[in-house]
Design a protein around this motif. Structure first.
Motif, short mmCIF file in Angstrom:
data_model
loop_
_atom_site.label_atom_id
_atom_site.label_comp_id
_atom_site.label_asym_id
_atom_site.label_seq_id
_atom_site.Cartn_x
_atom_site.Cartn_y
_atom_site.Cartn_z
N ILE A 174 -4.16 5.68 9.96
CA ILE A 174 -3.21 6.06 8.91
C ILE A 174 -3.89 6.27 7.65
O ILE A 174 -3.29 7.19 6.83
CB ILE A 174 -2.12 4.89 8.81
N HIS A 175 -4.96 5.74 7.39
CA HIS A 175 -5.72 6.13 6.11
C HIS A 175 -6.86 7.15 6.20
O HIS A 175 -7.42 7.17 5.22
CB HIS A 175 -6.49 4.76 5.51
N LYS B 243 9.88 6.85 7.22
CA LYS B 243 9.73 6.47 8.59
C LYS B 243 9.35 7.38 9.70
O LYS B 243 10.40 7.94 10.40
CB LYS B 243 11.18 5.61 9.14
N GLY C 241 7.09 5.22 12.98
CA GLY C 241 6.09 4.54 11.94
C GLY C 241 4.95 4.19 12.77
O GLY C 241 4.95 4.52 14.21
N VAL C 242 3.72 3.85 12.05
CA VAL C 242 2.65 3.66 12.89
C VAL C 242 2.93 2.22 13.81
O VAL C 242 2.41 1.96 14.91
CB VAL C 242 1.34 3.37 12.01
N HIS C 243 3.63 1.15 13.13
CA HIS C 243 3.72 0.15 13.74
C HIS C 243 4.37 0.33 15.37
O HIS C 243 4.05 -0.39 16.18
CB HIS C 243 4.64 -0.93 13.12
N PRO C 244 5.49 1.06 15.42
CA PRO C 244 6.11 1.06 16.60
C PRO C 244 5.07 1.91 17.74
O PRO C 244 5.04 1.24 18.84
CB PRO C 244 7.36 2.13 16.25
N CYS D 211 -9.30 -0.14 12.90
CA CYS D 211 -8.75 0.24 11.78
C CYS D 211 -9.57 1.27 10.95
O CYS D 211 -10.66 0.89 10.53
CB CYS D 211 -8.32 -0.60 10.76
N ASP E 177 -5.94 3.22 14.67
CA ASP E 177 -4.96 2.96 13.63
C ASP E 177 -5.84 3.93 12.41
O ASP E 177 -6.71 3.23 11.82
CB ASP E 177 -4.49 1.74 12.93
N ALA F 237 5.90 9.11 11.93
CA ALA F 237 4.31 9.03 12.16
C ALA F 237 4.19 9.59 13.54
O ALA F 237 5.02 10.10 14.19
CB ALA F 237 3.87 7.23 12.35
N THR G 171 2.68 10.03 6.32
CA THR G 171 3.50 9.03 5.24
C THR G 171 2.52 8.28 4.16
O THR G 171 2.76 8.27 3.02
CB THR G 171 4.14 8.07 5.86
N LYS G 172 1.17 7.96 4.93
CA LYS G 172 0.52 7.30 3.92
C LYS G 172 -0.09 8.17 2.96
O LYS G 172 -0.33 8.09 1.79
CB LYS G 172 -0.90 6.51 4.61
N ALA H 38 0.71 -1.17 0.08
CA ALA H 38 -0.04 -0.05 -0.05
C ALA H 38 0.82 1.27 0.19
O ALA H 38 0.84 1.95 0.86
CB ALA H 38 -1.14 0.15 1.19
N ASN I 23 -8.53 -0.89 6.27
CA ASN I 23 -7.58 -1.58 5.19
C ASN I 23 -8.11 -3.17 5.40
O ASN I 23 -7.83 -3.55 6.70
CB ASN I 23 -5.99 -1.23 5.47
C1 LIG Z 1 -3.79 0.39 8.47
C2 LIG Z 1 -2.13 0.47 8.27
N1 LIG Z 1 -1.45 0.48 9.58
C3 LIG Z 1 -0.15 0.75 9.47
C4 LIG Z 1 0.40 0.68 8.37
C5 LIG Z 1 1.92 0.86 8.42
O1 LIG Z 1 2.42 1.97 8.81
P1 LIG Z 1 4.00 2.29 9.02
O2 LIG Z 1 4.60 2.13 7.69
O3 LIG Z 1 3.96 3.69 9.54
O4 LIG Z 1 4.49 1.53 10.04
C6 LIG Z 1 -0.15 0.47 7.24
C7 LIG Z 1 0.55 0.26 5.77
O5 LIG Z 1 -0.05 -0.14 4.85
C8 LIG Z 1 -1.37 0.27 7.28
O6 LIG Z 1 -2.40 0.08 6.00
#
Ligand SMILES: Cc1ncc(COP(=O)(O)O)c(C=O)c1O
Length: 455
Positions: A251-252, A293, A144-147, A217, A249, A295, A284-285, A83, A221
């Motif tokens: 991010i979108h 990197k 990042g969103v993951h951290p 979410c 989350d 978020a 970033t998205k 994505a 996604n």
């Molecule tokens: C819903 C969602 N969360 C998190 C991420 C990844 O975020 P990041 O790259 O900032 O860790 C994505 C990436 O596709 C995503 O779709």
């Protein structure tokens, strides 16, 4: 793509010039619609950005194109997976980075000083664009969103406990659960009339004493749901009642279709519900900067902020901060035009499938640049069940949708994401990234139609 082009890519990489020209590489499918080796045409004509001319990313070691060619071979003509967007970035981003590059020192950035202006831009964006007031003092910059998600899960969900998800959902959540030694508690969404909705009884039944957090979410996604205020309030009430913290989350957030409204969880009109949440977002998205990197996460609840901070470490890079801030401050016009284009892409995919490949069901997305496609019995015709079963004893066991991903790559030259990675309720589904030029979408759909018609 030809062997010569691949060799050229390796050559470019070896000489360290890959990525310099923008129009490097000559993917066979893109060759007739882009100008390989030539200067790209102007991006902005008058006050309009040109999203129509495909922009080759081949040779930049990107996941969406180069890695798929590496995995599936030279026959890959269109990468429609991971994505991110194929478009050139908003010019304001490169300009800001170039300006910073005039100063040739890249020593440590001070967190207080270096993030202050970015936090102000984040706060302003959320207020102006989405009507939610986020105090810059509550914002934590993340790499990042993951951290951020991992810090949230670590804080609220001890190892071995369950984390609530509404599936099909972002496959990356499962890696966050593995990382935190927690277990998925999957409430399957119900698919009806081309859209997903929440099974409220099931959702509440899953809020058991061993479930302390929910990954929400929004926009979702891969299903494209943009959850309504009523849905979010109901989720929030249930979570409060059952002592489940909401980790939203978003991010979108910026990718909603024309006429659709995204409601930030933090904007809900119930303070107790909002205080029971943290929100993870990113520039970033929206602006296609994921490899910078960067978020951020925040909460209106100071106790949550302090607790999550203890489990969060961010190592940020200077150019990433510059790029992300420039995007939020100056990228509005680019984004507004892009959203209209993506909206058109969704409409195009839906009508193309209806006319040419009606056995494939398009999920009617309200947001994201992702199309979630149901392939139904087409997968039987391809023999995914038998092939998946036969692979189980081998070194590379494959799910049914992984078999189908490889089949599409081999027979249509198109890479989609395999659906079963998105959790319960994803059987027979694939995710197609439509954040690209319409010509490439048409090429991908045309290739898929021909390949499927032949079986
Ligand atoms: C819903 C969602 N969360 C998190 C991420 C990844 O975020 P990041 O790259 O900032 O860790 C994505 C990436 O596709 C995503 O779709």
């Amino acid at each position: 793509m030809t062997r010569t082009a691949l060799n050229r890519r390796r050559f470019l990489h070896g000489t360290g010039v890959a990525g310099l020209a923008g129009m490097i590489g000559t993917p066979a499918a893109v060759a007739d619609v882009s100008l390989p080796g030539k200067t790209p045409p102007p991006y902005r004509v008058g006050d309009r950005y040109d999203f129509d001319t495909p922009y080759s990313r081949i040779g930049t070691d990107c996941t969406k194109w180069d890695y798929q060619i590496e995995l599936f071979g030279d026959g890959i003509q269109v990468g429609m997976g991971i994505a991110d967007l194929d478009f050139r970035a908003a010019p304001c981003i490169g300009e800001a980075m170039q300006a910073r590059m005039q100063h040739e020192n890249w020593g440590y950035l001070n967190r207080e000083l270096g993030y202050a202006s970015l936090k102000e831009a984040i706060s302003r964006w959320n207020a102006e664009r989405h009507g939610v007031m986020v105090d810059p003092g509550t914002i934590e910059i993340a790499s990042g969103v993951h951290p951020g998600l991992i810090a949230g899960i670590t804080t609220f969900s001890p190892p071995g406990s369950r984390v609530l998800l509404m599936t099909p959902t972002y496959e990356g959540f499962y890696s966050d659960l593995r990382y935190t030694n927690t277990v998925a508690n999957e409430s399957e969404l119900v698919f009806e009339n081309g859209r997903y909705h929440i099974d409220w009884d099931d959702l509440e039944a899953r809020m058991t004493p061993d479930t302390h957090a929910m990954l929400l979410c929004n926009p979702q996604n891969p299903t494209g749901n943009v959850w309504s205020e009523a849905d979010l309030l109901r989720i929030g009430e249930l979570c409060l009642k059952h002592e489940v913290v909401v980790i939203a989350d978003e991010i979108h957030a910026d990718f909603v279709r024309t006429g659709v409204r995204y409601t930030p969880f933090a904007s809900l009109p119930d303070k107790a519900i909002v205080n029971n949440s943290i929100t993870c977002k990113a520039v970033t998205k929206t602006f296609n900067l994921p490899a910078t990197k960067n978020a951020y996460w925040f909460s209106t609840n100071p106790v949550y902020v302090e607790r999550v901070k203890k489990n969060h470490r961010a190592d940020i890079n200077t150019l990433g901060v510059v790029a992300n801030e420039a995007a939020y401050r100056h990228g509005t016009d680019w984004l507004d035009q892009l959203l209209v284009y993506i909206d058109g892409n969704h409409a195009f995919v839906e009508s193309y499938l209806k006319a040419n490949l009606p056995e494939v069901t398009y999920t009617r997305a309200q947001g994201t640049f992702l199309a979630w496609l149901h392939f139904g019995e087409i997968m039987d015709r391809v023999g995914v069940v038998e092939k998946s079963e036969a692979s189980q004893g081998s070194d590379t066991p494959m799910t049914e949708t992984q078999v189908f991903e490889a089949w599409l790559a081999g027979n249509a030259g198109v890479q989609l994401n395999d659906g079963e990675a998105y959790g319960k309720g994803s059987r027979r589904c694939m995710r197609m990234n439509i954040g690209t030029s319409r010509q490439l979408i048409e090429l991908a759909l045309g290739n898929m139609t021909r390949a499927i018609s032949a079986v």
